[in-house]
Design a protein around this motif. Structure first.
Motif, short mmCIF file in Angstrom:
data_model
loop_
_atom_site.label_atom_id
_atom_site.label_comp_id
_atom_site.label_asym_id
_atom_site.label_seq_id
_atom_site.Cartn_x
_atom_site.Cartn_y
_atom_site.Cartn_z
N ILE A 22 -6.80 -10.13 22.37
CA ILE A 22 -6.68 -10.77 23.68
C ILE A 22 -5.93 -9.85 24.64
N GLU A 23 -4.88 -9.20 24.15
CA GLU A 23 -4.14 -8.26 25.00
C GLU A 23 -5.00 -7.08 25.41
N ILE A 24 -5.83 -6.60 24.48
CA ILE A 24 -6.73 -5.49 24.81
C ILE A 24 -7.76 -5.93 25.86
N GLN A 40 -13.66 2.90 19.99
CA GLN A 40 -14.22 3.84 20.95
C GLN A 40 -14.63 3.06 22.22
N ILE A 41 -13.68 2.41 22.85
CA ILE A 41 -13.94 1.56 24.02
C ILE A 41 -13.84 2.38 25.29
N VAL A 42 -14.92 2.36 26.07
CA VAL A 42 -14.96 3.06 27.35
C VAL A 42 -15.14 2.01 28.45
N PRO A 43 -14.11 1.68 29.24
CA PRO A 43 -14.28 0.73 30.34
C PRO A 43 -15.13 1.34 31.46
N ASN A 62 -13.55 9.83 32.93
CA ASN A 62 -13.48 10.15 31.50
C ASN A 62 -14.26 11.44 31.28
N ASN A 63 -13.54 12.55 31.20
CA ASN A 63 -14.21 13.86 31.12
C ASN A 63 -14.92 14.10 29.81
N SER A 80 -7.46 5.02 24.01
CA SER A 80 -7.04 5.74 22.81
C SER A 80 -6.42 4.76 21.83
N SER A 81 -6.42 5.15 20.56
CA SER A 81 -5.81 4.30 19.53
C SER A 81 -4.32 4.12 19.76
N ALA A 82 -3.68 5.09 20.43
CA ALA A 82 -2.25 4.97 20.73
C ALA A 82 -1.99 3.83 21.71
N ILE A 83 -2.93 3.59 22.59
CA ILE A 83 -2.76 2.53 23.58
C ILE A 83 -3.02 1.17 22.97
#
Length: 517
Positions: free
Chosen positions: A480-482, A424-427, A322-323, A470-473
């Motif tokens: 649950i899907e997320i 703003q989720i960063v795995p 994640n740049n 991203s919000s598009a994803i």
């Protein structure tokens, strides 16, 4: 004395010895004619025929690559009785080697089991299976698993081997040594013979109508002949020598009959005598080194603590996919898998900025020594959701949705609560490598977890910061899907497997409770 008379006396004496060693009714003469190497069994029978065979095999002689019992007793002594009991076993072992096998076995049993409460002894199903699996010989395992019904014999006490053989190898019956119990506590003594009730079970329920059937065969090591009473029902005997066993390969993990996902205990590698000597010599130095590492982590800024920790053997390898994870005004929610209690600290070191971690069952001492802020989860969804939103509004937040640690290359099911907190989720994918001690426990003292992890001569953390969602994803997907999507991303980045197992499943297996604090 006449030569013929001497010859007749010799034959008579030899006959008496054989009569004592092999009582009437024991068909040893027939078995000796059918004595063959273990490889001949696979050549003689087809796969369909092997499914109709009842195999009587030795655990130490027919499955494990090494017949030394010391490592398994050391695990019982150290994990079940503590460092002092393990040290006593280590000091007595040279004497054990000088005595007869039976006497030495009795001494080790007494040292390891005396005073241990029977109901609290769970090492046989939580600690030992991992090391038994690692010591399985591929050749012996393949031969045993091809047979339809399996009866396992072991010189070890039943409480050490029964759980592993039945849970992982689906053995129909296990025959081991029973331990004597007084007032619910082991007294460190073994029964001298197999109980009649177990012998009757073998004869009637396992062998059943197959008594005297040529389909009952025996497999073991030439130095360890099985129980004569049981052997009398076996028509063929297949043996493997010690020299042949030394050529056996270890069983690959992808060949395990059942995935090894959960296990407990502190020791990482099988504690042979030399390995145990190394640990005993290291522990005094390791304790001081651990204290030094913790002081450095707490007291020094990141720019100083990172090189010092690396110099002492605590290293981190960071991979940034994640740049732009450092850019942006919004505070980020770092979602990671859970390997040890130090996960949030290493994420903080990786991003070079303070973060806050939400925790559940962290000891007060660990919380006091933590160099980052921590906040307790209550397991009340509404309360925890509000609390996490408040914390996130004041800075970056680290969440471990698994709810508990997992040592093996698996990712447990993610709780979906984090998916409604922020966009703003960063795995972050984490993996921790240790060389001597595990820094996690299910049934032990949790406040010692950071100490044991820091005691390792070498400890390496792999940290992979993945692309921000991203919000598009995430648009149109349920929480649950997320959660499932993030779990899959982290597992793929590490080469791990996803599971549906949860914190409750882990604690039910390893501690006999639901993990509720």
């Amino acid at each position: 004395m006449d030569g013929n008379m001497s010859h007749h006396i010799f034959l008579l004496f030899n006959f008496i010895l054989k009569s004592i060693r092999y009582p009437r009714g024991h068909q040893w003469k027939n078995k000796s004619l059918n004595y063959m190497k273990y490889e001949a069994m696979a050549e003689k029978y087809t796969s369909e025929e092997l499914q109709n065979i009842t195999l009587v095999f030795e655990v130490e002689g027919g499955l494990l690559r090494s017949t030394s019992l010391f490592p398994y007793f050391m695990l019982v002594a150290f994990e079940g009785g503590g460092v002092l009991r393990g040290l006593v076993l280590f000091l007595f072992y040279p004497l054990v080697c000088l005595l007869s096998k039976e006497t030495g076995l009795n001494i080790m049993v007494f040292i390891c089991f005396f005073g241990i409460k029977k109901d609290n002894f769970i090492i046989g199903r939580t600690v030992l299976p991992k090391f038994f699996m690692e010591e399985l010989g591929y050749e012996g395992f393949e031969l045993v698993m091809r047979c339809g019904r399996k009866v396992g014999f072991s010189e070890l006490p039943m409480v050490m081997v029964e759980g592993f053989l039945k849970d992982y190898l689906s053995v129909d019956c296990v025959v081991g040594r029973e331990l004597k119990v007084v007032c619910g506590y082991f007294v460190g003594l073994m029964e001298t013979r197999m109980p009649l009730s177990r012998s009757s079970f073998l004869m009637n329920d396992v062998f059943g109508e197959r008594k005297g059937d040529s389909r009952i065969i025996e497999f073991g090591c030439s130095n360890n002949i099985l129980d004569r009473h049981i052997s009398s029902f076996c028509k063929e005997l297949y043996m493997v020598s010690e020299a042949e066993k030394r050529k056996w390969r270890s069983l690959p993990k992808d060949k395990y009959p059942k995935p090894l996902i959960f296990h407990d205990g502190r020791i990482v590698v099988i504690p042979t005598y030399l390995t145990t000597l190394t640990m005993i010599m290291w522990i005094p130095f390791g304790i001081w080194l651990s204290i030094l590492r913790i002081i450095v982590l707490i007291s020094f800024p990141y720019t100083m603590s990172i090189p010092i920790l690396s110099y002492t053997g605590m290293r981190g390898r960071v991979y940034i996919q994640n740049n732009d994870f450092k850019s942006g005004k919004d505070d980020k929610l770092y979602v990671c898998n859970h390997r040890t209690l130090l996960d949030p600290i290493y994420i903080s070191l990786a991003v070079m900025k303070p973060v806050t971690a939400v925790t559940y069952s962290v000891s007060p001492l660990s919380e006091f020594l933590s160099p980052i802020k921590t906040s307790h989860l209550s397991r009340n969804k509404e309360h925890d959701s509000k609390m996490m939103k408040t914390l996130l509004s004041h800075g970056d937040l680290v969440v471990c949705p698994e709810g508990t640690t997992c040592r093996e290359p698996y990712v447990l099911r993610f709780s979906p609560l984090f998916a409604e907190i922020s966009n703003q989720i960063v795995p972050v994918a984490l993996d921790a490598k240790v060389s001597m001690f595990y820094g996690t426990t299910a049934s032990g003292l949790k406040f010692l977890d950071p100490l044991f992890f820091s005691m390792n001569p070498i400890g390496i953390y792999h940290i992979i910061v993945l692309e921000k969602l991203s919000s598009a994803i995430t648009r149109g997907k349920s929480r649950i899907e997320i959660a499932n999507m993030v779990q899959r991303q982290i597992a793929d980045a590490l080469g791990f497997q996803c599971t549906n197992l949860t914190r409750r499943d882990k604690y039910m297996i390893l501690a006999g409770n639901e993990g509720v604090v």
